[in-house]
Scaffold this active site. Sequence first.
Site, mmCIF file in Angstrom:
data_model
loop_
_atom_site.group_PDB
_atom_site.id
_atom_site.type_symbol
_atom_site.label_atom_id
_atom_site.label_comp_id
_atom_site.label_asym_id
_atom_site.label_seq_id
_atom_site.Cartn_x
_atom_site.Cartn_y
_atom_site.Cartn_z
ATOM 1 C CB CYS A 182 34.178 43.524 59.675
ATOM 2 S SG CYS A 182 34.104 41.902 58.901
ATOM 3 C CD GLU A 204 36.150 40.554 51.787
ATOM 4 O OE1 GLU A 204 35.413 41.460 52.238
ATOM 5 O OE2 GLU A 204 35.859 39.906 50.765
#
Length: 446
Positions: free
Chosen positions: A262, A228
Amino acid sequence: MSRYRTTNPATGELVEEFPAASDQQIDEALDRAHAAYRQWRAVPLEQRAALLRRIAGVHRERADELAEILTLEMGKPIAEARGEVALVASIYEYYAEHGARFLADEKLDVAGEAVMRTEPIGALVGIMPWNFPYYQVARFAAPNLMLGNTILLKHARNCPKAALEIEALITEAEAPDGVYVNVFADNAQIARMIGDTRVQGVSLTGSERAGAAVGEVAGRHLKKYVLELGGSDPFIVLDAENLDATVSQAVRNRLFNGGQACTASKRFIVLADVYPEFLDNFVRAMRDRAASLGPLSSQSVVDDLAEQVDDAVAKGATLHTGGRRGGGPGAFYEPTVLTGVTPEMRAYSEELFGPVAVVYQAATAAEAIALANESPYGLGAAIYTSDIAQARALAEELECGMVWINGTSKSAPDLPFGGVKRSGVGRELAELGITEFANKKLVRIP
């Protein structure tokens, strides 16, 4: 000398330093996790679920104490820190409630008998970042503990107190020894752990660079991995309907967690007839937040962000507000808005991990989608419009893992999380999160 240090980002003060693990301690951790797996995989699902409920309970009981650690180590405002702890508890509770259903045998519709079983695979290495120190761990650990895997967790070097608290509270919840082991490892030790036969997979949340390094090692040793990574999420505005609310959402999403997320919206792509009003209101709202924004996680984060902004301005971008460091020793940086960012500038293609927004003008919806897809990242995206049918159609054209219509990314246990392109490989949370590190075993009787 250890590089695991708690430094208060609001003052720059070194609070405490923690010893790094020796090679012998790494081997002992591998032995503990591997031995625990042999026992843990045989524990009935209801007992694994009970552990997860106890872990959730300890999070809720110690919410204030846990939140204060986040504020100390990475500057998270206390309200946001408490919100993170509450989200973590809900993730453990979610897998406790739904895990058995996700792991149930699946009968295949074929002649004879065929069953797909979902089984654990062994000890896993988790490599986690500092921006959400509890949440990032929970979305990896909760489903895998429910599945029957065991965890070796290497946390970020600037949140060691949070790392130790996670291990302590899981122990407090009566987890068997070795089911969850914290390791203050260095990069060479992590590479050795990934390649060790006692480890069957690795999950990393972090930068592209770290993801590429971990993926290379895992691939060399034929180990399963989930990555990720970064994001540069577009926030697309197609009309002026509810513009005040849209601007409010834009500012909130850009500045949540100090802009260090993010999935934060980082590129604001606005159709031409809405652009002047949106930009004016957005710049004003970002400027108004300057006095209330807390520190970023470290001075190095501020340095990186300042270099990206300075590069853009030097090459012709327009700075509408911000662009300055805070005074004093703390890791502060003003909310910043740029326009006129072009491909030769770092801010065009790099992730801006802090309170910096780039606003673009697009002539048509098709042009907005093309600009959104031009990024090397593909994590999330948001579309704001009064035409839901159009938004659904445009969502199909976006090259990303998650699309929000008239809303922005908000994590929940039952929503899959992940992206495409340079934003990573694999999914976390929901049912997908419990099957990434599973053996989908076929049992067949013709």
